[in-house]
Design a protein around this motif. Structure first.
Motif, mmCIF file in Angstrom:
data_model
loop_
_atom_site.group_PDB
_atom_site.id
_atom_site.type_symbol
_atom_site.label_atom_id
_atom_site.label_comp_id
_atom_site.label_asym_id
_atom_site.label_seq_id
_atom_site.Cartn_x
_atom_site.Cartn_y
_atom_site.Cartn_z
ATOM 1 N N SER A 70 0.839 -1.195 0.000
ATOM 2 C CA SER A 70 0.000 0.000 0.000
ATOM 3 C C SER A 70 0.871 1.241 0.000
ATOM 4 C CB SER A 70 -0.929 0.004 1.217
ATOM 5 O OG SER A 70 -0.181 0.014 2.423
ATOM 6 N N ARG A 71 0.255 2.319 -0.407
ATOM 7 C CA ARG A 71 0.968 3.594 -0.504
ATOM 8 C C ARG A 71 0.258 4.625 0.362
ATOM 9 N NH1 ARG A 71 4.035 5.643 -4.958
ATOM 10 N NH2 ARG A 71 3.373 3.926 -6.322
ATOM 11 N N ASP A 72 1.041 5.361 1.151
ATOM 12 C CA ASP A 72 0.516 6.468 1.950
ATOM 13 C C ASP A 72 1.148 7.738 1.413
ATOM 14 O OD1 ASP A 72 0.009 8.464 3.876
ATOM 15 O OD2 ASP A 72 -0.094 7.002 5.494
ATOM 16 N N ARG A 73 0.388 8.462 0.641
ATOM 17 C CA ARG A 73 0.944 9.647 -0.023
ATOM 18 C C ARG A 73 1.277 10.750 0.967
ATOM 19 N NH1 ARG A 73 0.715 8.996 -5.404
ATOM 20 N NH2 ARG A 73 -0.753 7.464 -6.237
ATOM 21 N N ASP A 74 0.497 10.850 2.019
ATOM 22 C CA ASP A 74 0.759 11.891 3.020
ATOM 23 C C ASP A 74 2.096 11.666 3.714
ATOM 24 O OD1 ASP A 74 -2.733 12.188 4.043
ATOM 25 O OD2 ASP A 74 -1.611 13.159 2.426
ATOM 26 N N LYS A 75 2.439 10.406 3.943
ATOM 27 C CA LYS A 75 3.681 10.071 4.630
ATOM 28 C C LYS A 75 4.815 9.769 3.653
ATOM 29 C CE LYS A 75 1.368 8.231 8.750
ATOM 30 N NZ LYS A 75 1.181 7.050 9.630
ATOM 31 N N ASN A 76 4.501 9.814 2.351
ATOM 32 C CA ASN A 76 5.521 9.532 1.331
ATOM 33 C C ASN A 76 6.150 8.161 1.562
ATOM 34 O OD1 ASN A 76 6.659 10.505 -1.048
ATOM 35 N ND2 ASN A 76 8.460 11.328 -0.011
ATOM 36 N N THR A 77 5.276 7.206 1.854
ATOM 37 C CA THR A 77 5.716 5.882 2.284
ATOM 38 C C THR A 77 4.953 4.789 1.542
ATOM 39 O OG1 THR A 77 6.288 6.694 4.488
ATOM 40 C CG2 THR A 77 5.837 4.351 4.299
ATOM 41 N N VAL A 78 5.637 3.693 1.273
ATOM 42 C CA VAL A 78 5.013 2.473 0.766
ATOM 43 C C VAL A 78 5.269 1.371 1.781
ATOM 44 C CG1 VAL A 78 5.074 0.701 -1.024
ATOM 45 C CG2 VAL A 78 5.150 3.117 -1.654
ATOM 46 N N SER A 79 4.238 0.646 2.127
ATOM 47 C CA SER A 79 4.347 -0.392 3.140
ATOM 48 C C SER A 79 4.001 -1.765 2.575
ATOM 49 C CB SER A 79 3.414 -0.080 4.309
ATOM 50 O OG SER A 79 3.782 1.127 4.943
ATOM 51 N N LEU A 80 4.521 -2.773 3.242
ATOM 52 C CA LEU A 80 4.208 -4.157 2.895
ATOM 53 C C LEU A 80 3.725 -4.842 4.157
ATOM 54 C CD1 LEU A 80 4.313 -6.258 0.558
ATOM 55 C CD2 LEU A 80 6.493 -7.011 1.543
ATOM 56 N N GLN A 81 2.440 -5.121 4.222
ATOM 57 C CA GLN A 81 1.856 -5.852 5.336
ATOM 58 C C GLN A 81 1.972 -7.333 5.046
ATOM 59 O OE1 GLN A 81 0.576 -4.758 8.273
ATOM 60 N NE2 GLN A 81 0.192 -6.882 8.872
ATOM 61 N N MET A 82 2.627 -8.043 5.939
ATOM 62 C CA MET A 82 2.878 -9.462 5.726
ATOM 63 C C MET A 82 2.126 -10.259 6.788
ATOM 64 S SD MET A 82 6.962 -9.277 4.880
ATOM 65 C CE MET A 82 7.395 -8.727 6.523
ATOM 66 N N ASP A 83 1.115 -10.954 6.365
ATOM 67 C CA ASP A 83 0.289 -11.760 7.266
ATOM 68 C C ASP A 83 0.498 -13.237 7.025
ATOM 69 O OD1 ASP A 83 -2.338 -9.358 6.697
ATOM 70 O OD2 ASP A 83 -0.926 -9.442 8.373
ATOM 71 N N ASP A 84 0.109 -14.025 8.009
ATOM 72 C CA ASP A 84 0.230 -15.484 7.894
ATOM 73 C C ASP A 84 1.628 -15.871 7.405
ATOM 74 O OD1 ASP A 84 -1.412 -18.143 5.990
ATOM 75 O OD2 ASP A 84 -0.513 -18.153 7.988
ATOM 76 N N LEU A 85 2.617 -15.340 8.093
ATOM 77 C CA LEU A 85 3.998 -15.569 7.682
ATOM 78 C C LEU A 85 4.370 -17.042 7.767
ATOM 79 C CD1 LEU A 85 5.561 -12.440 9.345
ATOM 80 C CD2 LEU A 85 5.765 -13.018 6.919
#
Length: 122
Positions: A70-85
């Protein structure tokens, strides 16, 4: 101009971790951003990518349905949520963006973060 990563660490199988990649010195808005995973002895794998058009996201077969980019434009950040590792998710994760190419189809990822280790125990 740099990409600064945070998150990751240790988890047990079935748990979740989140990785973040913050752009410093430029806007992430006009760049596709990918996450790569490197495991010793194996080829680097692109596990996910998000295009400038946020509706376009891509996942490798190994993580589809478990990871979310996902991308958070306000924070200038892209994240990767990793579930069920899973233990096979263990590796060094690196975010990257191309300097010139406008889509996830590029093979050229000139800008990279510092890499973050993720270790999943069974």
């Amino acid at each position: 101009v740099e990409l600064v990563q945070s998150g990751g660490g240790l988890a047990q199988a079935g748990e979740s971790l989140r990785l973040s990649c913050k752009a410093s010195g430029f806007s992430f808005d006009i760049y596709p951003v990918a996450w790569f995973r490197q495991v010793p002895g194996k080829e680097r794998e692109r596990v996910s990518c998000i295009n400038v058009n946020e509706g376009q996201t891509f996942y490798s077969d190994s993580v589809r349905g478990r990871f979310t980019i996902s991308r958070d434009r306000d924070k200038n950040t892209v994240s990767l949520q990793m579930d069920d590792l899973k233990p096979e998710d263990t590796g060094i994760y690196t975010c990257a963006a191309p300097a010139f190419d406008p889509t996830c189809e590029t093979q050229n990822w000139e800008m990279e973060g510092q890499g973050t280790p993720v270790t999943v125990s069974s």
